[in-house]
Enzyme design. Structure first.
Site, mmCIF file in Angstrom:
data_model
loop_
_atom_site.group_PDB
_atom_site.id
_atom_site.type_symbol
_atom_site.label_atom_id
_atom_site.label_comp_id
_atom_site.label_asym_id
_atom_site.label_seq_id
_atom_site.Cartn_x
_atom_site.Cartn_y
_atom_site.Cartn_z
ATOM 1 N N SER A 147 0.986 49.656 -59.723
ATOM 2 C CA SER A 147 1.794 49.398 -60.912
ATOM 3 C C SER A 147 1.970 47.890 -61.046
ATOM 4 O O SER A 147 1.781 47.145 -60.071
ATOM 5 C CB SER A 147 3.161 50.081 -60.762
ATOM 6 O OG SER A 147 4.094 49.610 -61.710
ATOM 7 N N TYR A 160 11.187 52.341 -57.060
ATOM 8 C CA TYR A 160 9.813 52.443 -57.547
ATOM 9 C C TYR A 160 9.030 51.177 -57.209
ATOM 10 O O TYR A 160 7.897 51.242 -56.717
ATOM 11 C CB TYR A 160 9.842 52.673 -59.055
ATOM 12 C CG TYR A 160 8.501 52.810 -59.726
ATOM 13 C CD1 TYR A 160 7.814 54.016 -59.712
ATOM 14 C CD2 TYR A 160 7.927 51.738 -60.407
ATOM 15 C CE1 TYR A 160 6.586 54.155 -60.347
ATOM 16 C CE2 TYR A 160 6.702 51.862 -61.048
ATOM 17 C CZ TYR A 160 6.038 53.066 -61.015
ATOM 18 O OH TYR A 160 4.827 53.202 -61.642
#
Length: 264
Positions: A147, A160
């Site tokens: 990501s 996250y």
């Protein structure tokens, strides 16, 4: 130069979390390029069946495989079944993931651990058991879906970002240990994409939509199909000497500090 550099015909690709969203877009790209897709999910068999039907409607050879990527016993059983019934896994895409948008000071430890378990521990579990046969066969491709949060922080996504930052380093360590076996381990880092989940905020005038469009040099949200090329490249012979990298498919966000909202 071989014309077959990007050929994945006949390859077996296990894509975790591939019943919808970006996982489905990458799996679809590989499937249309000729790979057999093992569609994984854990929410329900019905959801897997619907996804498999959608793949097959486009002429993709797809089979469903329901298992929880965080449960090692389920992973071991699923991989054994795939290798027995379908064939050796040539390509693994560790895509399954979750996000909990909670400020760290308010986040329960259990929630933090759940995100780490799904987004970081599960790629280790699945890769560990898939790679054993890849080592025996002296070939394989593993792609971890990282990501932009592998590189940057952002309010309310601390767990996250911690997981995806860890996944970037896990990718490099997998590459370090397994490259000698002719196994390439790399990552893909998606930017912001137009999906059903982002549809409510992808309207002109919405603060987050305006932020993304202005923050992205390409000045738009990504199309999920934009991920197919990176997935095919990292799954094919074209990437046989590419190891330990994360390919960011983000429209250029990570390349720039951004621009003021009133700049043309």
């Amino acid at each position: 130069m071989s014309i077959d550099l990007f050929d994945v015909k006949g390859k077996v690709a296990l894509v975790t979390g591939s019943t919808h969203g970006l996982g489905m877009a990458m799996a679809r790209g590989l499937g249309l390029a000729g790979a057999t897709i093992v569609v994984n999910g854990n929410s329900s068999q019905e959801k897997i069946d619907v996804a498999v039907a959608a793949y097959k409607k486009e002429g993709i050879n797809a089979v469903g495989c329901k298992f929880n990527v965080t449960k090692e016993d389920e992973v071991i059983a699923a991989i054994a079944n795939i290798e027995k019934e379908i064939g050796a896994i040539d390509i693994l895409i560790n895509n399954a993931g979750i996000i909990k948008r909670i400020p760290l000071v308010e986040m329960e430890v259990a929630d933090f651990k759940e995100v780490i378990d799904v987004d970081l521990v599960s790629p280790f579990i699945v890769s560990k058991h898939v790679v054993k046969n890849m080592i025996n066969r002296k070939q394989g491709k593993i792609i971890n879906i990282c990501s932009m949060m592998s590189e940057l922080g952002r309010n309310s996504v601390g767990a996250y970002a911690a997981a995806k930052g860890g996944l970037k380093m896990l990718t490099q360590n997998m590459a370090t240990e397994w490259a000698k076996h002719n196994i390439q381990v790399n990552g893909i880092g998606p930017g912001y994409f137009a999906t059903s989940q982002t549809e409510p905020i992808r309207v002109d005038g919405h603060p987050f939509n305006d932020f993304i469009v202005n923050r992205t040099p390409a000045a738009k949200w990504g199309n999920p199909d934009d991920l197919a090329g990176a997935a095919i490249f990292l799954s094919s012979k074209a990437s046989d000497f590419v190891n330990g990298h994360v390919v960011y498919v983000d429209g250029g966000i990570l390349a720039t500090i951004g621009k003021p909202l009133n700049e043309n």
